[in-house]
Motif scaffolding. Structure first.
Motif, PDB file in Angstrom:
ATOM      1  N   HIS A 251       1.099  -1.701   0.132  1.00 49.09           N
ATOM      2  CA  HIS A 251      -0.008   0.024  -0.266  1.00 49.09           C
ATOM      3  C   HIS A 251       0.552   1.323  -0.184  1.00 49.09           C
ATOM      4  CE1 HIS A 251      -4.305  -1.719   0.197  1.00 49.09           C
ATOM      5  NE2 HIS A 251      -3.294  -2.894   0.726  1.00 49.09           N
ATOM      6  N   GLU A 252       1.840   1.343   1.179  1.00 50.34           N
ATOM      7  CA  GLU A 252       2.502   2.634   0.601  1.00 50.34           C
ATOM      8  C   GLU A 252       3.559   2.269  -0.181  1.00 50.34           C
ATOM      9  OE1 GLU A 252       4.779   2.094   5.277  1.00 50.34           O
ATOM     10  OE2 GLU A 252       6.074   1.066   3.526  1.00 50.34           O
ATOM     11  N   TYR A 253       3.189   1.640  -1.521  1.00 51.98           N
ATOM     12  CA  TYR A 253       4.859   1.607  -3.068  1.00 51.98           C
ATOM     13  C   TYR A 253       3.222   1.903  -3.451  1.00 51.98           C
ATOM     14  CZ  TYR A 253       7.417   1.124  -6.979  1.00 51.98           C
ATOM     15  OH  TYR A 253       7.870   1.337  -7.947  1.00 51.98           O
ATOM     16  N   PHE A 254       2.249   2.032  -4.033  1.00 54.51           N
ATOM     17  CA  PHE A 254       1.106   1.897  -4.276  1.00 54.51           C
ATOM     18  C   PHE A 254       0.644   3.663  -3.949  1.00 54.51           C
ATOM     19  CE2 PHE A 254      -3.546   1.983  -6.734  1.00 54.51           C
ATOM     20  CZ  PHE A 254      -3.058   2.007  -7.681  1.00 54.51           C
ATOM     21  N   THR A 255       0.548   4.168  -2.884  1.00 54.38           N
ATOM     22  CA  THR A 255      -0.136   5.610  -2.480  1.00 54.38           C
ATOM     23  C   THR A 255       1.719   5.863  -3.278  1.00 54.38           C
ATOM     24  OG1 THR A 255      -0.683   5.066  -0.582  1.00 54.38           O
ATOM     25  CG2 THR A 255       0.599   6.938  -0.809  1.00 54.38           C
ATOM     26  N   LYS A 256       2.692   5.761  -3.344  1.00 55.28           N
ATOM     27  CA  LYS A 256       3.769   6.815  -3.733  1.00 55.28           C
ATOM     28  C   LYS A 256       3.454   6.852  -4.939  1.00 55.28           C
ATOM     29  CE  LYS A 256       9.073   6.207  -3.918  1.00 55.28           C
ATOM     30  NZ  LYS A 256       8.692   5.795  -5.472  1.00 55.28           N
ATOM     31  N   LEU A 257       2.890   5.829  -5.472  1.00 52.89           N
ATOM     32  CA  LEU A 257       3.080   6.351  -6.622  1.00 52.89           C
ATOM     33  C   LEU A 257       2.155   6.656  -7.465  1.00 52.89           C
ATOM     34  CD1 LEU A 257       3.287   2.170  -8.714  1.00 52.89           C
ATOM     35  CD2 LEU A 257       5.524   4.273  -8.586  1.00 52.89           C
ATOM     36  N   ARG A 258       0.943   7.231  -6.611  1.00 50.29           N
ATOM     37  CA  ARG A 258      -0.015   7.604  -7.265  1.00 50.29           C
ATOM     38  C   ARG A 258       0.051   9.581  -6.930  1.00 50.29           C
ATOM     39  NH1 ARG A 258      -4.891   4.229  -4.399  1.00 50.29           N
ATOM     40  NH2 ARG A 258      -6.398   5.776  -5.621  1.00 50.29           N
ATOM     41  N   MET A 259       0.918   9.453  -5.480  1.00 60.17           N
ATOM     42  CA  MET A 259       1.649  10.801  -5.110  1.00 60.17           C
ATOM     43  C   MET A 259       2.473  11.509  -6.282  1.00 60.17           C
ATOM     44  SD  MET A 259      -0.233  12.071  -2.683  1.00 60.17           S
ATOM     45  CE  MET A 259      -1.375  10.707  -3.726  1.00 60.17           C
ATOM     46  N   HIS A 295       3.527  13.264   1.473  1.00 59.78           N
ATOM     47  CA  HIS A 295       4.754  12.592   1.252  1.00 59.78           C
ATOM     48  C   HIS A 295       5.664  13.919   0.455  1.00 59.78           C
ATOM     49  CE1 HIS A 295       6.268  11.349  -3.281  1.00 59.78           C
ATOM     50  NE2 HIS A 295       6.414   9.965  -2.186  1.00 59.78           N
ATOM     51  N   GLU A 296       5.102  14.639   0.135  1.00 63.16           N
ATOM     52  CA  GLU A 296       6.166  15.859  -0.321  1.00 63.16           C
ATOM     53  C   GLU A 296       6.574  16.912   0.977  1.00 63.16           C
ATOM     54  OE1 GLU A 296       7.437  16.004  -3.025  1.00 63.16           O
ATOM     55  OE2 GLU A 296       6.557  14.389  -4.124  1.00 63.16           O
ATOM     56  N   GLY A 297       5.862  17.863   1.478  1.00 58.83           N
ATOM     57  CA  GLY A 297       6.084  18.011   3.012  1.00 58.83           C
ATOM     58  C   GLY A 297       5.242  19.460   2.657  1.00 58.83           C
ATOM     59  N   VAL A 298       4.591  19.237   1.029  1.00 60.28           N
ATOM     60  CA  VAL A 298       3.755  20.436   0.829  1.00 60.28           C
ATOM     61  C   VAL A 298       2.735  20.394   0.551  1.00 60.28           C
ATOM     62  CG1 VAL A 298       5.544  22.515   1.486  1.00 60.28           C
ATOM     63  CG2 VAL A 298       5.155  21.293  -1.311  1.00 60.28           C
ATOM     64  N   SER A 299       1.293  21.042   0.489  1.00 57.78           N
ATOM     65  CA  SER A 299       0.401  21.584   0.035  1.00 57.78           C
ATOM     66  C   SER A 299       0.481  20.611  -1.671  1.00 57.78           C
ATOM     67  CB  SER A 299      -0.847  21.668   0.258  1.00 57.78           C
ATOM     68  OG  SER A 299      -0.641  23.089   0.012  1.00 57.78           O
ATOM     69  N   PRO A 300      -0.912  20.076  -2.241  1.00 57.31           N
ATOM     70  CA  PRO A 300      -0.586  20.703  -4.128  1.00 57.31           C
ATOM     71  C   PRO A 300      -0.858  22.013  -4.339  1.00 57.31           C
ATOM     72  CG  PRO A 300      -2.274  19.316  -3.082  1.00 57.31           C
ATOM     73  CD  PRO A 300      -1.733  19.799  -1.614  1.00 57.31           C
TER      74      PRO A 300
END
Length: 311
Positions: A251-259, A295-300
């Motif tokens: 699940h972590e990897y799939f979320t990483k790909l989506r982000m 994931h990125e440390g900031v909002s979209p």
């Protein structure tokens, strides 16, 4: 295919060069372990490396890749008429590898000899390169890059860390292409088991399917329930091997790909945040934004402003 060539397709590599040097002395090394990874490129001379599998010759343009926790020794066999020269690079594949080894070896440099670490050696096993290998026929490009790594380490310039990382990644890319294209010959010098090759090949195929799934719009969760169609072993075994190979849980990897897809859409399209969230498979844009910030440390919105407008 060596494991690091496959893993580099799915895991981020942030190599850390610990030490690099050039020497013109013969390689006469007693039995030892190394606690990090080591690359030795032989430029002149020849000899024999001894492992539990036997004795293996090496010569000019042999490149030896030595993982931690593998017992080995060297004996120089040349008469000295051609001279001796080799360059060596000690490194870790990922920053966290440094912390993982310190509790075993302490704050030290150099090799570990058998009497110091007889029971702990197995804990130093490497997923990236589990076995010691010899690559014959190093190219001029390989020679040049290894030389540049050693020189960059020696110079200790203001941007040394960044330069070393860039050069080392270049070296890995060159070696990967040469291995993939069959331009160099690779010989296994040890045989430390880290899982059946078929199992790991199946995991690789499944990861490729995950990448394809994330390429669709919108992304769906169906792929998370379809791993049984690609691999044919138990769920606990699958999840353990997946984390070993990908560095994340399923699940972590799939979320990483989506982000990562969301970040790409934010910078390459004018889609609204809600539309980006939907394309990544999230109906709730607030939930997507929370995951993205984690994931990125900031909002979209901040991500888009920072990288597109410099705000």
């Amino acid at each position: 295919m060596l494991p690091f060539v496959q893993l580099a397709q799915f895991r981020d590599i942030r190599p850390h060069v610990r030490f690099a040097h050039f020497t013109e002395y013969p390689m006469k090394v007693p039995s030892r372990y190394v606690f990090d990874h080591e690359i030795i490129l032989v430029e002149r001379g020849r000899g024999t490396v001894f492992t539990e599998m036997g004795a293996f010759p090496y010569g000019e343009r042999s490149l030896l890749m030595i993982p931690p926790g593998v017992l080995h020794s060297f004996k120089d066999d040349s008469d000295g008429s051609l001279g001796h020269a080799h360059r060596a690079i000690h490194f870790d594949w990922e920053p966290q590898a440094v912390d993982g080894l310190l509790h075993i070896v302490g704050d030290r440099e150099g090799p570990i000899y058998p009497e110091e670490l007889p029971r702990e050696a197995a804990r130093l096993a490497s997923l990236w390169l589990p076995n010691m290998v010899r690559i014959d026929g190093a190219s001029e490009e390989t020679l040049a890059i290894v030389g540049q790594v050693v020189e960059a380490f020696r110079q200790d310039g203001p941007l040394r860390k960044l330069e070393l990382q860039a050069l080392f990644l270049r070296l890995l890319l060159v070696l990967s292409r040469q291995l993939q294209d069959g331009h160099v010959v690779c010989t296994l010098l040890t045989d430390r088991k880290t899982g059946r090759p078929r199992d790991r090949s199946d995991i690789t195929k499944y990861i490729l399917r995950m990448h394809d799934a994330v390429g669709q719009t919108p992304v769906t969760d169906d792929i998370l329930n379809q791993w049984q169609e690609t691999v044919f072993f138990s769920a606990p075994h699958f999840h353990r091997l997946f984390k070993e190979q990908a560095g994340f849980t399923l699940h972590e990897y799939f979320t990483k790909l989506r982000m990562e897809k969301g970040a790409m859409l934010l910078l390459s399209t004018d889609l609204l945040i809600q539309e980006v969230a939907y394309a990544c498979g999230y109906e709730d844009s607030r939930y997507f934004s929370r995951l993205f910030r984690k994931h990125e440390g900031v909002s979209p919105n901040q991500y888009r402003r920072i990288f597109l407008h410099g705000d």
